[in-house]
Enzyme design. Structure first.
Site, mmCIF file in Angstrom:
data_model
loop_
_atom_site.group_PDB
_atom_site.id
_atom_site.type_symbol
_atom_site.label_atom_id
_atom_site.label_comp_id
_atom_site.label_asym_id
_atom_site.label_seq_id
_atom_site.Cartn_x
_atom_site.Cartn_y
_atom_site.Cartn_z
ATOM 1 N N LYS A 174 25.296 13.495 -20.120
ATOM 2 C CA LYS A 174 26.675 14.424 -21.587
ATOM 3 C C LYS A 174 26.505 14.179 -22.316
ATOM 4 O O LYS A 174 26.596 13.046 -23.098
ATOM 5 C CB LYS A 174 27.710 14.021 -20.656
ATOM 6 C CG LYS A 174 29.048 14.814 -21.172
ATOM 7 C CD LYS A 174 30.693 14.290 -21.547
ATOM 8 C CE LYS A 174 31.197 13.289 -22.184
ATOM 9 N NZ LYS A 174 30.878 14.110 -23.819
ATOM 10 N N GLU A 249 25.332 0.328 -25.408
ATOM 11 C CA GLU A 249 25.348 0.097 -26.740
ATOM 12 C C GLU A 249 26.634 0.586 -26.897
ATOM 13 O O GLU A 249 26.645 1.773 -27.476
ATOM 14 C CB GLU A 249 24.056 1.177 -26.918
ATOM 15 C CG GLU A 249 22.481 0.592 -26.209
ATOM 16 C CD GLU A 249 21.969 -0.365 -26.365
ATOM 17 O OE1 GLU A 249 22.306 -1.271 -27.591
ATOM 18 O OE2 GLU A 249 21.321 -0.866 -26.026
ATOM 19 N N GLU A 384 35.111 -2.155 -36.682
ATOM 20 C CA GLU A 384 34.392 -0.564 -37.527
ATOM 21 C C GLU A 384 35.046 0.498 -37.470
ATOM 22 O O GLU A 384 35.851 1.111 -37.342
ATOM 23 C CB GLU A 384 33.790 -0.407 -36.187
ATOM 24 C CG GLU A 384 32.268 0.262 -36.504
ATOM 25 C CD GLU A 384 31.565 1.022 -34.937
ATOM 26 O OE1 GLU A 384 32.392 1.344 -34.233
ATOM 27 O OE2 GLU A 384 30.385 0.761 -35.158
HETATM 28 P P1 NDP Z 1 33.180 7.440 -27.797
HETATM 29 O O1 NDP Z 1 33.035 6.272 -26.960
HETATM 30 O O2 NDP Z 1 34.246 8.095 -28.554
HETATM 31 O O3 NDP Z 1 32.125 8.344 -27.016
HETATM 32 C C1 NDP Z 1 30.720 8.321 -26.640
HETATM 33 C C2 NDP Z 1 30.676 9.192 -25.298
HETATM 34 O O4 NDP Z 1 31.094 8.876 -24.728
HETATM 35 C C3 NDP Z 1 30.597 10.334 -25.728
HETATM 36 O O5 NDP Z 1 30.083 11.097 -25.044
HETATM 37 C C4 NDP Z 1 31.990 10.719 -24.947
HETATM 38 O O6 NDP Z 1 32.840 12.113 -25.030
HETATM 39 C C5 NDP Z 1 32.215 9.860 -24.254
HETATM 40 N N1 NDP Z 1 33.221 9.031 -23.679
HETATM 41 C C6 NDP Z 1 34.539 9.042 -24.031
HETATM 42 N N2 NDP Z 1 35.254 8.618 -22.830
HETATM 43 C C7 NDP Z 1 34.850 8.155 -21.712
HETATM 44 C C8 NDP Z 1 35.375 8.612 -20.243
HETATM 45 N N3 NDP Z 1 36.137 7.798 -20.001
HETATM 46 N N4 NDP Z 1 34.377 8.488 -19.761
HETATM 47 C C9 NDP Z 1 32.841 8.622 -20.711
HETATM 48 N N5 NDP Z 1 32.508 8.683 -21.486
HETATM 49 C C10 NDP Z 1 33.282 8.434 -22.563
HETATM 50 O O7 NDP Z 1 31.889 7.137 -29.000
HETATM 51 P P2 NDP Z 1 31.458 7.925 -30.181
HETATM 52 O O8 NDP Z 1 31.258 9.217 -29.478
HETATM 53 O O9 NDP Z 1 32.723 8.233 -31.513
HETATM 54 O O10 NDP Z 1 30.113 7.392 -30.997
HETATM 55 C C11 NDP Z 1 30.676 6.111 -32.194
HETATM 56 C C12 NDP Z 1 30.533 5.005 -31.569
HETATM 57 O O11 NDP Z 1 29.346 4.677 -31.300
HETATM 58 C C13 NDP Z 1 30.494 3.979 -32.335
HETATM 59 O O12 NDP Z 1 31.570 2.911 -31.706
HETATM 60 C C14 NDP Z 1 29.438 3.656 -32.834
HETATM 61 O O13 NDP Z 1 29.236 2.309 -33.741
HETATM 62 C C15 NDP Z 1 28.917 4.060 -31.653
HETATM 63 N N6 NDP Z 1 27.220 3.492 -31.803
HETATM 64 C C16 NDP Z 1 26.282 3.051 -31.333
HETATM 65 C C17 NDP Z 1 24.894 2.349 -31.000
HETATM 66 C C18 NDP Z 1 24.628 1.740 -30.593
HETATM 67 O O14 NDP Z 1 23.047 2.041 -30.184
HETATM 68 N N7 NDP Z 1 24.843 0.872 -30.640
HETATM 69 C C19 NDP Z 1 24.179 4.144 -31.657
HETATM 70 C C20 NDP Z 1 24.573 5.112 -31.750
HETATM 71 C C21 NDP Z 1 26.827 4.837 -32.170
HETATM 72 P P3 NDP Z 1 33.372 13.281 -26.030
HETATM 73 O O15 NDP Z 1 32.227 12.630 -27.663
HETATM 74 O O16 NDP Z 1 32.818 14.856 -25.471
HETATM 75 O O17 NDP Z 1 34.427 12.442 -26.182
#
Ligand code: NDP
Length: 481
Positions: A174, A249, A384
């Protein structure tokens, strides 16, 4: 209006409920496509297809899996321009960045794992005394889940699915609902590359429903997740009692430590990137800048001058250094930190204003922003922000800066600027982060372990680490006479 579809059992299809979500172009603030609002029933259908495909895919030779991954990489290359344009439109990032980094990296991810699997081996332990030999097999897990964020959409999506597929797993993936377009285009590429039906299933929808259904599904054995720390903790609470394997991550609040003895010009140039690349929406951005006191005022002046010269504009404009923020919600979240700068312990040095781009007045543009802080324990240094916002603070001693760098709940990456080798060795040893860059930033070698400590996550991606994650070791012991 364009409709994105789910990719299930090799076919592109509408969600069972026929419900749709809006997909925005953040550079103009307008809906330009609809995406499936998939539910549990779509995930269930995908899992059934994946389970069926696993019987054949798990025993397909590594040469054949590797060949198909190379074909997918060929398909991405053949559609480079289309994917670059799609990524930039979906995310708001400059076209130049999507063309130089995001899409080429997706190609590299598939090629890297297509090759890595041919070098992946396991151990044998011979015990002469008991006339026995143990050997370890690495078996694919079965059906696995890959969930990725919006900041580097196809880059991070492919970083997960390539090692998952090449090790013989079938995948339910997803992408973020905010940036689904390139994952959708990838489904068409996979079809043409001859990936067997059901091996990869891409289900679009909200994190809280589609993502959650993936995490909760009892037949999905492992979850590889990249996203926010709060979401990672929520996923852990569901997956841990089900004994699922987890790779998380998560977020970062990375220190960028600058000593007076560094190569100043190089440091300044790279610090500009590590602060504001991709509108600061990279988990590895150095958002807390610590500068040795003797060069603090000089650095402050030069950094402000360079930052003010950065151009915020349409992602399509080749002169734009920064494009649009990914969404209205995220734009408002970042802006709220800036609007409360003094309350949160900082002083605005430059930037901080929304930008009205001509012809794109409803887009989500923000000036690159520098904030001076008086203490590392303020909100601006501890949370962050994930936007084009960095904080600046002087330090006097190595001990002092090391303590501040480590005094944070995150531990993803750190950057260190010095020409003193002993100091570089001492500090990189003591920094509590999964990755340390010395005199460089975001210098990636795909063979290396990638991931964080503390609340930045658990597990490592990259190299053989991802191949280990997506396989289950099984030991076989044979005694002979
Ligand atoms: P989110 O945690 O909001 O979302 C990440 C993914 O998880 C999306 O596909 C989201 O779907 C999905 N998601 C949200 N809620 C759920 C749930 N309850 N169960 C399963 N999946 C869920 O993060 P962001 O998309 O806002 O990304 C930004 C964050 O990612 C920042 O904190 C950043 O630091 C981190 N990040 C970390 C990296 C690393 O390698 N450590 C690299 C890149 C980013 P949807 O968007 O459709 O809600």
């Amino acid at each position: 209006m364009k409709r994105i579809q789910n990719y299930i059992n090799g076919k592109l299809e509408n969600p069972i409920s026929n419900q749709w979500l809006d997909n925005y172009d953040p550079s103009v603030g307008e809906v330009y496509a609809h995406i499936p609002n998939s539910g549990k029933e779509d995930v269930e259908k995908a899992v059934l297809a994946a389970k069926k495909a696993f019987k054949t895919w798990s025993v397909t030779s590594i040469e054949e899996r590797s060949r198909i991954l190379h074909k997918i990489a060929d398909g991405i290359e053949a559609n480079m321009e289309k994917l670059v344009v799609a990524e930039s439109k979906d995310n708001g990032k400059p076209l130049a960045l999507a063309g130089a980094v995001d899409i080429p990296r997706a190609v590299s991810n598939f090629r890297f794992y297509a090759q890595a699997i041919t070098q992946f081996s396991s151990n044998a332990h011979e015990n002469i005394g008991s006339k026995s030999i143990n050997y370890t097999l690495r078996k694919p897990m079965g059906v696995v889940g890959c969930i990725s964020p919006w900041n580097l959409p196809l880059y991070l999506f492919s970083w997960k699915i390539a090692p998952a597929l090449v090790t013989g797993n079938c995948v339910i993936a997803k992408p973020s609902e905010v940036t689904p377009m390139t994952a959708f285009l990838l489904s068409e590429i996979c079809q043409k590359a001859g990936l067997p039906d059901g091996v990869l299933n891409i289900v679009h929808g909200l994190g809280t429903s589609t993502g959650q259904a993936i995490v909760e599904h009892p037949e999905i054995k492992a979850i590889s997740f990249t996203g926010g720390t709060k979401t990672g903790a929520h996923i852990s609470r569901i997956a841990a009692p089900m004994f699922k394997k987890l790779s998380l991550e998560l977020g970062g609040k990375n220190p960028n430590i600058i000593f007076a003895d560094c190569d100043y010009d190089k440091m300044l140039k790279v610090t500009l990137k590590s602060s504001f690349a991709n509108q600061g929406q990279i988990c590895l951005c150095g958002s807390r800048i610590f500068v040795e006191k003797s060069i603090y005022e000089q650095f402050k002046k030069d950094f402000i001058t360079k930052t003010k010269a950065l151009k915020v504009g349409s992602p399509k404009n080749p002169d734009s250094d920064l494009g649009a923020m990914v969404s209205k919600e995220h734009f408002e979240k970042v802006l709220s930190y800036i609007q409360n700068v003094e309350k949160y312990g900082g002083k605005l040095l430059c930037g901080g204003n929304p930008v009205k781009v001509e012809g794109h007045e409803s887009g989500y543009y923000l000036e690159p922003t520098i904030i001076e802080v008086g203490s590392n324990d303020c909100k601006l240094n501890q949370e962050e922000i994930f936007g084009p916002v960095v904080t600046l603070m002087p330090f006097e001693t190595e001990e002092e800066v090391l303590a501040m760098a480590n005094e944070v709940r995150y531990g993803l990456s750190s950057t260190l600027w010095t020409s003193n080798l002993n100091r570089a060795m001492r500090i990189s040893n003591a920094l509590e982060t999964g990755i340390v860059w010395v005199n460089t930033w975001l210098n990636r070698d795909l063979r290396t372990p990638f991931g964080g400590v503390k609340e930045s996550g658990i597990g490592r991606e990259g190299g053989f680490y991802a191949l280990e994650f997506f396989t289950e070791p099984k030991n076989v012991c044979i005694q002979y006479t």
